[in-house]
Design a protein around this motif. Sequence first.
Motif, short mmCIF file in Angstrom:
data_model
loop_
_atom_site.label_atom_id
_atom_site.label_comp_id
_atom_site.label_asym_id
_atom_site.label_seq_id
_atom_site.Cartn_x
_atom_site.Cartn_y
_atom_site.Cartn_z
N GLY A 510 2.05 58.01 19.75
CA GLY A 510 2.24 56.56 19.64
C GLY A 510 1.10 55.85 18.93
N ARG A 511 0.23 56.59 18.26
CA ARG A 511 -0.92 55.96 17.61
C ARG A 511 -0.52 55.13 16.39
NH1 ARG A 511 -5.02 61.15 17.83
NH2 ARG A 511 -5.40 61.10 20.09
N ASP A 512 0.44 55.64 15.60
CA ASP A 512 0.81 54.89 14.40
C ASP A 512 1.51 53.58 14.75
OD1 ASP A 512 -0.37 56.72 12.78
OD2 ASP A 512 1.41 57.15 11.58
N ALA A 513 2.23 53.56 15.86
CA ALA A 513 2.84 52.31 16.30
C ALA A 513 1.77 51.27 16.62
CB ALA A 513 3.73 52.55 17.53
N LYS A 514 0.68 51.73 17.22
CA LYS A 514 -0.44 50.82 17.51
C LYS A 514 -1.07 50.30 16.22
CE LYS A 514 -1.92 52.88 21.92
NZ LYS A 514 -3.07 53.55 22.61
N ILE A 515 -1.23 51.21 15.26
CA ILE A 515 -1.85 50.80 13.99
C ILE A 515 -0.96 49.79 13.28
CG2 ILE A 515 -2.56 51.61 11.70
CD1 ILE A 515 -3.39 54.24 13.02
N TRP A 516 0.35 50.03 13.28
CA TRP A 516 1.24 49.08 12.61
C TRP A 516 1.16 47.70 13.28
CZ3 TRP A 516 3.16 47.50 8.44
CH2 TRP A 516 4.09 46.46 8.46
N ARG A 517 1.14 47.67 14.59
CA ARG A 517 1.04 46.37 15.28
C ARG A 517 -0.26 45.66 14.89
NH1 ARG A 517 3.43 49.32 19.61
NH2 ARG A 517 1.39 49.69 20.59
N ALA A 518 -1.34 46.42 14.79
CA ALA A 518 -2.62 45.82 14.41
C ALA A 518 -2.59 45.32 12.97
CB ALA A 518 -3.74 46.83 14.60
N LEU A 519 -1.95 46.09 12.09
CA LEU A 519 -1.81 45.65 10.70
C LEU A 519 -0.97 44.37 10.61
CD1 LEU A 519 -1.22 49.07 8.88
CD2 LEU A 519 -3.24 47.60 8.67
N ALA A 520 0.12 44.35 11.37
CA ALA A 520 0.98 43.16 11.37
C ALA A 520 0.21 41.94 11.89
CB ALA A 520 2.22 43.41 12.21
N ASN A 521 -0.63 42.16 12.89
CA ASN A 521 -1.44 41.05 13.41
C ASN A 521 -2.43 40.54 12.37
OD1 ASN A 521 -0.19 41.05 15.92
ND2 ASN A 521 -1.70 42.42 16.85
N GLU A 522 -2.82 41.41 11.44
CA GLU A 522 -3.73 41.00 10.37
C GLU A 522 -2.98 40.33 9.21
OE1 GLU A 522 -7.06 41.13 10.10
OE2 GLU A 522 -7.19 41.80 12.18
N GLY A 523 -1.65 40.33 9.29
CA GLY A 523 -0.86 39.66 8.25
C GLY A 523 -0.14 40.58 7.29
N VAL A 524 -0.16 41.89 7.54
CA VAL A 524 0.58 42.82 6.69
C VAL A 524 2.07 42.69 7.01
CG1 VAL A 524 0.96 45.24 6.09
CG2 VAL A 524 -1.36 44.41 6.55
N VAL A 525 2.88 42.54 5.98
CA VAL A 525 4.32 42.37 6.17
C VAL A 525 5.08 43.36 5.30
CG1 VAL A 525 4.12 39.92 6.77
CG2 VAL A 525 4.45 40.57 4.38
N LEU A 526 6.30 43.66 5.73
CA LEU A 526 7.19 44.46 4.90
C LEU A 526 7.83 43.55 3.86
CD1 LEU A 526 9.03 46.61 7.60
CD2 LEU A 526 6.89 47.11 6.41
N ARG A 527 8.06 44.10 2.69
CA ARG A 527 8.69 43.28 1.65
C ARG A 527 9.79 44.09 0.97
NH1 ARG A 527 4.42 43.22 -3.49
NH2 ARG A 527 4.40 45.50 -3.77
N ALA A 528 10.79 43.39 0.50
CA ALA A 528 11.85 43.99 -0.30
C ALA A 528 11.63 43.55 -1.74
CB ALA A 528 13.21 43.54 0.21
N VAL A 529 11.67 44.50 -2.66
CA VAL A 529 11.35 44.21 -4.05
C VAL A 529 12.55 44.53 -4.92
CG1 VAL A 529 9.83 44.79 -5.98
CG2 VAL A 529 8.91 44.67 -3.66
N GLN A 530 13.00 43.55 -5.68
CA GLN A 530 14.09 43.79 -6.62
C GLN A 530 13.58 44.64 -7.77
OE1 GLN A 530 17.17 42.84 -6.06
NE2 GLN A 530 16.71 41.59 -4.24
N GLY A 531 14.41 45.58 -8.19
CA GLY A 531 13.97 46.40 -9.32
C GLY A 531 14.91 47.56 -9.56
#
Length: 531
Positions: A510-531
Amino acid sequence: MKLSFRWSNACLALCLSAATALPGTAGAQVSAFSQSLATAAASDRDIAAFYQANGYEGIWTGADDKARRAALIDAFERASDHGLPAAQFDAGQLTARMRAATTPEEIGALEVEMSKLYLTYARGLQTGILTPSRIDDGIKREVPYRARVSYLTNLAKSSPRAFFNALAPRTPEYARLMKEKMRLERLLARGGWGPKVAGSKFEPGMSGPAVVALRDRLTEMGFMQRSASPNYDSALTAAVVAFQGAHGLSQDGVAGSGTLAEINTSTEVRLQSVIVAMERERWLNRPRGQRHVLVNLTDFKARIIDNNAVTFETRSVIGANTSDRRSPEFSDVMEFMVVNPSWYVPRSIATKEYLPMLQKNPNAVRHLEITDRSGRQINRSAVDFTQFTQSSFPFSMREPPSQGNALGLVKFMFPNHYNIYLHDTPAKSLFSRESRAFSHGCIRLADPMEFAYALLAKQTSNPQEYFQSILNTGREKRVNLKEPVPVHIIYRTAYTQAKGPMQYRRDVYGRDAKIWRALANEGVVLRAVQG
């Protein structure tokens, strides 16, 4: 980025040094700029030290700094490509602020603000935006941080674009992860891999709409060619096998509950794993060693890497998923191996597991020697083990060399604070399991002899004969590696291959889930890119 002519000319006047300025308006402007810069920089020791050494001259806001400004704006515009928090590096907002700054005081304050943003960006891109130890106590990674002031001094004397381009990890893994990130972002814009597959198990010979759904999803994932067949035929079986191989699953060609759970994992979750892997790669942004050992905990594999190529690979067993047994992540250097090792029982195991057994029966675990503080073997029958607690237990325990020794016939040592090493084991059946988290924290190897031969091949012409000659004595012996080998114990739920499909693994601890939550708290977001 284009600056207004008025703003650029103002900067040209302001960036004259106080020492060379002529009396009058220009000198007053420089003084106001320098004073504003010094005041704004005072709260940051590194930035203050840089500008003091630089004579309080700007590196961003002068007429001659156009290339540096443009490189900074361009880097900020591409921050999302690296999985950094785009809102924190808003190029449009920064450009607007640059245009709005017209007085020497405003430009001096802006100069410092640009340096602060730049330092945050540079360190985040080079060595990560998170502090690993704050995420999980099992992440013992020592991040190779650079001195903050060096980012300013080195940029000031470098080609700006070349300097910015060199900040991110220059590893093939990072480049391939970024490529996969962009692929998933384009896929996300198209709706991902389509509908999830309903059902609990599919196997060869079946047919019907659910099989078609399975086929369609594997097609969208790139594991087979498009087909209208409703049958679970050989082509679909091969696709399932390929998918299982790329996700660390048993390759039986049957889409059971475990395989279906991975097939139904969303594009968004896979994208999160890739972004987390990129952050982890930044934490390890240092030379790995031309030859090194790489243990990926989530993959249950240990590999020897020579010049970026895998030259040896074996299955591994890692620490069980309990608070006191999870294998930590760290790097160290393997210095020697021990053939026919003794097992010196860790105190935690001796007191938590073996003491209760001894309290019930002093003759329990007879294969272990029990010694006092002087190293003398005790007479079990003369000791009342019930008088001891975990904290007061005064003895040590050792298992002598043997075929059944808990460490098997060889252990590989890279001395560290965590008492973690790689070793053989008599419990061979565990290596046939799909998920292999069973140990007390150390890494067990399925092919330890072959691993030893591969390591020794660098220092002896016949490593197998040499190793076996020591093994056959039955006596414990230390064998030094003439060239110590770096060991990196990592944790990647997403990783690449030089050739072949992207690899994804389960988040065992479960470590990567923790890292993702921390990244999201720092403002990292998923994005969809047209292309």
